[in-house]
Design an enzyme around this catalytic site. Structure first.
Site, PDB file in Angstrom:
ATOM      1  CB  THR A 155      -0.905   0.006   1.245  1.00 44.14           C
ATOM      2  OG1 THR A 155      -1.679  -1.192   1.262  1.00 44.14           O
ATOM      3  CG2 THR A 155      -1.810   1.223   1.252  1.00 44.14           C
ATOM      4  CD  GLU A 156      -1.189   5.161  -1.357  1.00 46.87           C
ATOM      5  OE1 GLU A 156      -0.527   6.052  -1.908  1.00 46.87           O
ATOM      6  OE2 GLU A 156      -2.278   4.751  -1.789  1.00 46.87           O
ATOM      7  CG  LEU A 157       5.977   2.186  -3.640  1.00 52.09           C
ATOM      8  CD1 LEU A 157       4.712   1.956  -4.418  1.00 52.09           C
ATOM      9  CD2 LEU A 157       6.891   3.165  -4.370  1.00 52.09           C
ATOM     10  CD1 TRP A 302       2.803   7.063  -2.205  1.00 52.01           C
ATOM     11  CD2 TRP A 302       3.365   6.204  -4.186  1.00 52.01           C
ATOM     12  NE1 TRP A 302       1.638   6.728  -2.860  1.00 52.01           N
ATOM     13  CE2 TRP A 302       1.951   6.203  -4.080  1.00 52.01           C
ATOM     14  CE3 TRP A 302       3.941   5.708  -5.356  1.00 52.01           C
ATOM     15  CZ2 TRP A 302       1.121   5.728  -5.093  1.00 52.01           C
ATOM     16  CZ3 TRP A 302       3.105   5.247  -6.356  1.00 52.01           C
ATOM     17  CH2 TRP A 302       1.726   5.258  -6.225  1.00 52.01           C
TER      18      TRP A 302
END
Length: 491
Positions: A155-157, A302
Site C-alpha cells: 500500500t502506497e509503497l 511514497w
C-alpha cells in the site's frame, strides 16, 4: 541499455457516509452492513466520473500504444497494481472498465502487481492478516485475469526490511519501495533476503508528471513528450521506475492540460533513444543484478514530503482511530465473515489519510482526495463508525477486556481468544498438553476473573483445572458454554 518501467496504482476506496454520526445513525438497531456504513451513492458517482475521465480513455490509449509498437524490436509495456476494492467497484459500478483492463492484460505486454486486497496498513501491525489480504489479492488476480503476479507493491509503497522478508517468503521475486532509500536507478537486495530484488521508484521523474505537469509556475512548464524522453535518456543507471496514480491522466490533470496527448506521444519519443527500452518489473529483476544490499528499519512510503507513515499516523486523532481499529480485529474475526468483511473495509488506509491535519502543500493534497470538509469531520465519522461496530460486536460476542493467548509449554503461540465464543473455538482445537499447561498455571481462571469479571466462571475453571486430557477440555468447554448462555439471556 536503460530499462524503463511505467507502473500505475489503481485504487478507489469505499467511502463512509459523511453524516453517519450527525444523522443519528450510530447505535441504531438496523445494520451493520455495507449500506449502513458506506455511501454507495457517493462511491458510484465518483467511480462513474473517474471512469469517464480517466480509466476508459487512458485504457484506450494504452491499448492503442501496445498495438502500435507490438512489432517493434522494443515494444511498449506497462504495469498496473489494482487494489481488490477497485476491482470490486468495477464489478459493482462499471463492468466495462474491468473488461478494458482484461483486454490490456491479454495483450501480453501488461504486467499486474500484487498488493493487499484492501489497500490496508496491516503490514504495520499484523503479519498474518497482511499475508491473508495478500493471498486474497493473489487469488483475485488469478480468478479475474488468469495471472499470478511475481512482483509486490505494498500500500502506497510502504516498505521496510520486515515487509520485504514477508514478500520473499510468499514467493515474490521483486518488491517496490520509494526512491529515497538509495539511488533509484539501480536494483538492490533487501537486508536479510536472498532471492527477492528491490525496485525503487524514481520519485523526481514520476512527480514531474504526477504533480507538476499542469503547474504553470513550474520552470519546466510545459512538459512535452520529447523533453521528458530526453531527461530519461540522460539519466544514468540501469533502470528507471516511474510509478504513479493512474488517475494522473484525466482526473488529477484534466484533458485540457494536454495530459492525454503527452501520454500518446511519450512511448514514440522514448523509443527514439537507442539506450532506452520498456520492461516490465518482473523482467527488470531478471535482467538487472542487485548492485548491493540495503537495509530499511523504519517504514518508508511514497506519501507526502516525509515519505514515511505520518500521512496516516501523524496525529493523535489518527492514532486513536488506528488503535481502535486494531482492537476490533480479533472480535470481528470471531463474529464471522460478514463482520470481518466490514472490519477490513474499515481498514482501508484512506480513512486515516483523510484525518491528516497539517497545512501547506501536503494538506492541500489530502483535502483534494478527502470527501470531508475538514479532517475533524473525517475523524468524527470514522471513530463513530468504529464505535458502532464495537457495540454491535458486543451484542454478538461475550467480549473480554483483554484477549487470552494460548501457547504451548515452550511459548509457541497457538491462538488468541477475544471472547467466550472465541475461547470455545480455541479450546476445541488446541492440544490437550497446552490446555494442561495453562490449567496448571491457573490462566483460565485468572482470565475469567480479570477480563470477564466473572468469579463464578473463575471458580468453575479452577475446579476443572484439576482434570487432565479430554476430561479437562470437556469441563472447560462446559464452563464457557454456560457463561455464553447466561450472558445471552441477559442481553
Amino acid at each position: 541499455m536503460t530499462e524503463i518501467s511505467i507502473c500505475f496504482e489503481v485504487h478507489q476506496p469505499f467511502r463512509l457516509k459523511k453524516d453517519f454520526f450527525w444523522s443519528g445513525s450510530i447505535f441504531r438497531r438496523s445494520g451493520p452492513h455495507y449500506d449502513f456504513y458506506f455511501d454507495d451513492k457517493e462511491n458510484r458517482s465518483i467511480f462513474e466520473r473517474v471512469s469517464k475521465k480517466c480509466y476508459l480513455p487512458a485504457n484506450r490509449i494504452m491499448l492503442d500504444l501496445i498495438k502500435r509498437f507490438s512489432d517493434a524490436d522494443r515494444p511498449f509495456k506497462v504495469a498496473y497494481s489494482l487494489s481488490g476494492v477497485f476491482v470490486e467497484q468495477c464489478r459493482r459500478y462499471r463492468p466495462d472498465v474491468l473488461d478494458t483492463f482484461i483486454e490490456l492484460v491479454d495483450t501480453g505486454n501488461v504486467e499486474l502487481l500484487d498488493q493487499t486486497y484492501y489497500h490496508s496498513l496491516t503490514s504495520l501491525f499484523d503479519r498474518e492478516e497482511f499475508r491473508e489480504q495478500v493471498r486474497m489479492h493473489r487469488e483475485l488476480m488469478w480468478d479475474t485475469f488468469g495471472v499470478r503476479p511475481a512482483v509486490f507493491e505494498n500500500t502506497e509503497l510502504i516498505y521496510n526490511d520486515e515487509i520485504a522478508a514477508m514478500a520473499e517468503q510468499m514467493g515474490y521475486r521483486g518488491i517496490f519501495a520509494e526512491g529515497v532509500i538509495a539511488d533509484p536507478n539501480h536494483v538492490y537486495r533487501p537486508e536479510g533476503c536472498e532471492r527477492i530484488s528491490l525496485l525503487l521508484r524514481n520519485y523526481q521523474l514520476t512527480d514531474d508528471i504526477g504533480f507538476r505537469f499542469s503547474s504553470r509556475s513550474w520552470e519546466e512548464f510545459p512538459l512535452t513528450a520529447d523533453k521528458y524522453a530526453a531527461w530519461l535518456a540522460a539519466t544514468p543507471g540501469r533502470c528507471i521506475n516511474l510509478f504513479m496514480d493512474y488517475e494522473t491522466f484525466g482526473e488529477h490533470h484534466w484533458p485540457e492540460t494536454g495530459i492525454f496527448e503527452f501520454l500518446r506521444y511519450l512511448p514514440g519519443e522514448i523509443l527514439k533513444w537507442k539506450n532506452l527500452r520498456f520492461s516490465m518489473p518482473s523482467e527488470i529483476v531478471e535482467i538487472v543484478e542487485p548492485s548491493r544490499t540495503v537495509s530499511v528499519r523504519s517504514a518508508r512510503s511514497w506519501a507526502d514530503l516525509e515519505r514515511d507513515t505520518s500521512c496516516w499516523l501523524g496525529n493523535a486523532l489518527q492514532w486513536a482511530c488506528y488503535t481502535y481499529l486494531q482492537q476490533l480485529q480479533g472480535p470481528s474475526r470471531e463474529a464471522g465473515e460478514e463482520m470481518l468483511r466490514i472490519w477490513r473495509l474499515l481498514g482501508l488506509s484512506d480513512h486515516l489519510y483523510y484525518i491528516f491535519t497539517h497545512d501547506g502543500g501536503p494538506g492541500e493534497v489530502h483535502s483534494y482526495f478527502s470527501p470531508y470538509g475538514n479532517p475533524y469531520d473525517a475523524a468524527v465519522t470514522y471513530f463513530s463508525v468504529l464505535s458502532d461496530l464495537h457495540r454491535r460486536l458486543s451484542g454478538i460476542l461475550d467480549i473480554a477486556d483483554h484477549p487470552f493467548v494460548l501457547s504451548t509449554k515452550d511459548g509457541t503461540k497457538i491462538g488468541t481468544a477475544w471472547s467466550s465464543q472465541g475461547m470455545v473455538s480455541l479450546l476445541s482445537r488446541a492440544d490437550a498438553d497446552a490446555l494442561e499447561h495453562h490449567a496448571s498455571l491457573g490462566s483460565f481462571a485468572t482470565w475469567a476473573s480479570q477480563s470477564l469479571g466473572d468469579e463464578s466462571l473463575a471458580g468453575a475453571l479452577r475446579k476443572a483445572s484439576k482434570l487432565t486430557g479430554e476430561d479437562l477440555r470437556g469441563a472447560l468447554l462446559d464452563a464457557f458454554k454456560r457463561r455464553i448462555k447466561r450472558t445471552a439471556k441477559k442481553s
